[in-house]
Design a protein around this motif. Structure first.
Motif, PDB file in Angstrom:
ATOM      1  N   LEU A  17       0.812  -1.218   0.000  1.00  0.00           N
ATOM      2  CA  LEU A  17       0.000   0.000   0.000  1.00  0.00           C
ATOM      3  C   LEU A  17       0.847   1.270   0.000  1.00  0.00           C
ATOM      4  O   LEU A  17       0.430   2.303  -0.534  1.00  0.00           O
ATOM      5  CB  LEU A  17      -0.956  -0.009   1.192  1.00  0.00           C
ATOM      6  N   TYR A  63       1.339   2.305  -3.502  1.00  0.00           N
ATOM      7  CA  TYR A  63       0.187   3.018  -4.064  1.00  0.00           C
ATOM      8  C   TYR A  63       0.167   4.465  -3.564  1.00  0.00           C
ATOM      9  O   TYR A  63      -0.146   5.398  -4.327  1.00  0.00           O
ATOM     10  CB  TYR A  63      -1.117   2.324  -3.680  1.00  0.00           C
ATOM     11  N   ALA A  64       0.520   4.658  -2.286  1.00  0.00           N
ATOM     12  CA  ALA A  64       0.571   6.015  -1.729  1.00  0.00           C
ATOM     13  C   ALA A  64       1.679   6.832  -2.367  1.00  0.00           C
ATOM     14  O   ALA A  64       1.595   8.064  -2.447  1.00  0.00           O
ATOM     15  CB  ALA A  64       0.773   5.948  -0.214  1.00  0.00           C
ATOM     16  N   THR A  99       3.000  -3.317  -7.097  1.00  0.00           N
ATOM     17  CA  THR A  99       1.678  -2.923  -7.598  1.00  0.00           C
ATOM     18  C   THR A  99       1.510  -3.225  -9.085  1.00  0.00           C
ATOM     19  O   THR A  99       0.530  -2.795  -9.696  1.00  0.00           O
ATOM     20  CB  THR A  99       1.442  -1.417  -7.368  1.00  0.00           C
ATOM     21  N   SER A 116      -6.266   5.774  -3.548  1.00  0.00           N
ATOM     22  CA  SER A 116      -5.084   6.438  -3.014  1.00  0.00           C
ATOM     23  C   SER A 116      -5.184   7.943  -3.199  1.00  0.00           C
ATOM     24  O   SER A 116      -5.547   8.418  -4.279  1.00  0.00           O
ATOM     25  CB  SER A 116      -3.819   5.915  -3.707  1.00  0.00           C
ATOM     26  N   ARG A 130      -3.215  11.765  -2.793  1.00  0.00           N
ATOM     27  CA  ARG A 130      -1.905  12.427  -2.721  1.00  0.00           C
ATOM     28  C   ARG A 130      -1.845  13.378  -1.532  1.00  0.00           C
ATOM     29  O   ARG A 130      -2.826  14.040  -1.199  1.00  0.00           O
ATOM     30  CB  ARG A 130      -1.637  13.211  -4.003  1.00  0.00           C
ATOM     31  N   THR A 188      -5.843   4.377   1.051  1.00  0.00           N
ATOM     32  CA  THR A 188      -4.531   4.750   1.564  1.00  0.00           C
ATOM     33  C   THR A 188      -4.190   6.184   1.163  1.00  0.00           C
ATOM     34  O   THR A 188      -4.851   6.798   0.327  1.00  0.00           O
ATOM     35  CB  THR A 188      -3.449   3.773   1.046  1.00  0.00           C
ATOM     36  N   GLY A 189      -3.161   6.706   1.768  1.00  0.00           N
ATOM     37  CA  GLY A 189      -2.688   8.052   1.466  1.00  0.00           C
ATOM     38  C   GLY A 189      -1.611   8.440   2.449  1.00  0.00           C
ATOM     39  O   GLY A 189      -1.463   7.842   3.522  1.00  0.00           O
ATOM     40  N   ALA A 246      -8.007  10.127   3.075  1.00  0.00           N
ATOM     41  CA  ALA A 246      -8.330   8.699   3.020  1.00  0.00           C
ATOM     42  C   ALA A 246      -9.244   8.309   4.180  1.00  0.00           C
ATOM     43  O   ALA A 246     -10.179   7.515   4.017  1.00  0.00           O
ATOM     44  CB  ALA A 246      -7.044   7.873   3.050  1.00  0.00           C
ATOM     45  N   THR A 287      -2.804   4.377   6.412  1.00  0.00           N
ATOM     46  CA  THR A 287      -2.240   5.670   6.039  1.00  0.00           C
ATOM     47  C   THR A 287      -0.810   5.787   6.550  1.00  0.00           C
ATOM     48  O   THR A 287      -0.393   5.044   7.449  1.00  0.00           O
ATOM     49  CB  THR A 287      -3.080   6.833   6.594  1.00  0.00           C
TER      50      THR A 287
END
Length: 355
Positions: A43, A46-47, A70, A102, A104, A171-172, A180, A200
């Motif tokens: 994850l 992805y973040a 990923t 996700s 930013r 996620t983030g 998130a 997170t």
């Protein structure tokens, strides 16, 4: 006179006791999130990927950051709020059997100003339907009052209608972690999603203890990863002597830190207690590092180059996009359909968002 003096002292003592009482405890049910190191390392990629400013590479999942754990991810929708410099994507990770969302975080070019601003933030919004729960207006608004929310909800619906009742993983990093969390709560409360999981990285506090209690009950499968002396999880500041008025993290924290000296240094991943404010985890150190904020598990959580909220997009992806009057846009495609594949831009166009 003596009697009056004693009465004043008693009242004063009671007032002091009310302000300096014990910290409020977050109430939560018996369900607690189980930390999974492998999932965290997936994850966090992805973040990291959502920071990519080349939207062609991100939408086609051909960016350099899209090649690790990923690989094979299918982007359904990429949402860009030019007006507020926000970016998020929704897609399907078949290896996780999940829809992944996700968000930013803050651009590193403005992160110092953002951190300084957070020192002075006050709780300023009653969360709808939650008595006594108050949250940070800026974080709440970034998710609820921008292009982001509509795009996210639409993409989740599309993905689940096509692929079935997949899990949802949100996620983030940094401010993206705050968004998130609000997204996961929105999906659970307003859209009756039953299987929402949140992880997170370097997330700030977003509400008070009452909000944290509600959140822990409604979205129990939540992990907040914090890194060593990362400054952002310490913000907005926690004031022990004003438990009713202060910001309060929700559980569960996993604190990453180094143990040892010299060449004998070990990386520890400590699963913290269920309070959200475990004094033996990140609160045990001074949160004074921006560097610790920008890298988790050895993965960069920032833009590849400084662009001051600029993004780059190949004109050939415009057929997948819709733009509103303010210049905000969504790139989307139907699930399981083919999409343009290219690693190089042809006559790429640069778009500048407001800083």
């Amino acid at each position: 006179m003596e009697r009056q003096t004693c009465l004043i002292l008693v009242i004063f003592t009671c007032l002091i006791a009310s302000f300096c009482g014990r910290e409020l405890q977050v109430k939560h049910n018996h369900k607690v999130a189980v930390y999974n190191h492998t999932l965290a390392t997936i994850l966090v990629e992805y973040a990291s990927a959502v920071y990519v400013s080349d939207l062609t590479e991100l939408f086609t999942w051909t960016c350099e950051r899209c090649n690790g754990l990923t690989k094979g991810f299918e982007v359904i929708e990429l949402v860009v709020d030019i007006e507020n410099c926000l970016q998020a994507f929704v897609g399907v990770a078949k290896d996780l059997n999940a829809v992944v969302i996700s968000f930013r975080g803050t651009q590193e070019s403005s992160i110092q100003n953002w951190i300084e601003d957070l020192y002075w933030k006050q709780l300023d919004l009653h969360y709808p339907g939650m008595p006594d729960a108050m949250v940070h207006y800026g974080f709440y608004s970034a998710y609820h009052n921008t292009t982001i929310r509509h795009g996210i909800l639409h993409a989740v619906k599309e993905a689940r209608e096509f692929y079935g009742d997949l899990n949802i993983m949100v996620t983030g990093h940094s401010m993206g972690g705050a968004m998130a969390s609000f997204c996961a709560l929105d999906l659970t409360v307003n859209h009756e999603a039953k299987n929402v999981q949140v992880m997170t990285f370097g997330q700030p506090r977003i509400g008070n203890a009452a909000f944290a209690s509600y959140y822990a009950k409604l979205v129990p499968n939540t992990i907040r990863v914090t890194n060593d002396h990362d400054i952002v999880p310490h913000l907005p500041p926690y004031y022990t002597y004003f438990p009713q008025k202060t910001y309060h993290h929700f559980p569960r924290e996993v604190w990453l830190y180094n143990l040892g000296l010299g060449s004998m240094v070990y990386r520890v991943e400590k699963v913290c207690d269920g309070s959200g404010e475990d004094p033996t985890c990140s609160r045990s150190v001074r949160g004074n590092s921006v560097i610790d904020h920008l890298s988790y598990y050895g993965v960069d959580l920032k833009c590849q180059e400084w662009r001051s909220c600029r993004i780059v997009m190949d004109p050939r992806v415009s057929e997948y996009g819709k733009t509103d009057l303010k210049g905000n846009f969504i790139l989307s495609r139907a699930p399981a359909t083919s999409v343009l594949k290219t690693n190089t831009l042809s006559n790429g166009e640069e778009v500048k968002a407001s800083a």
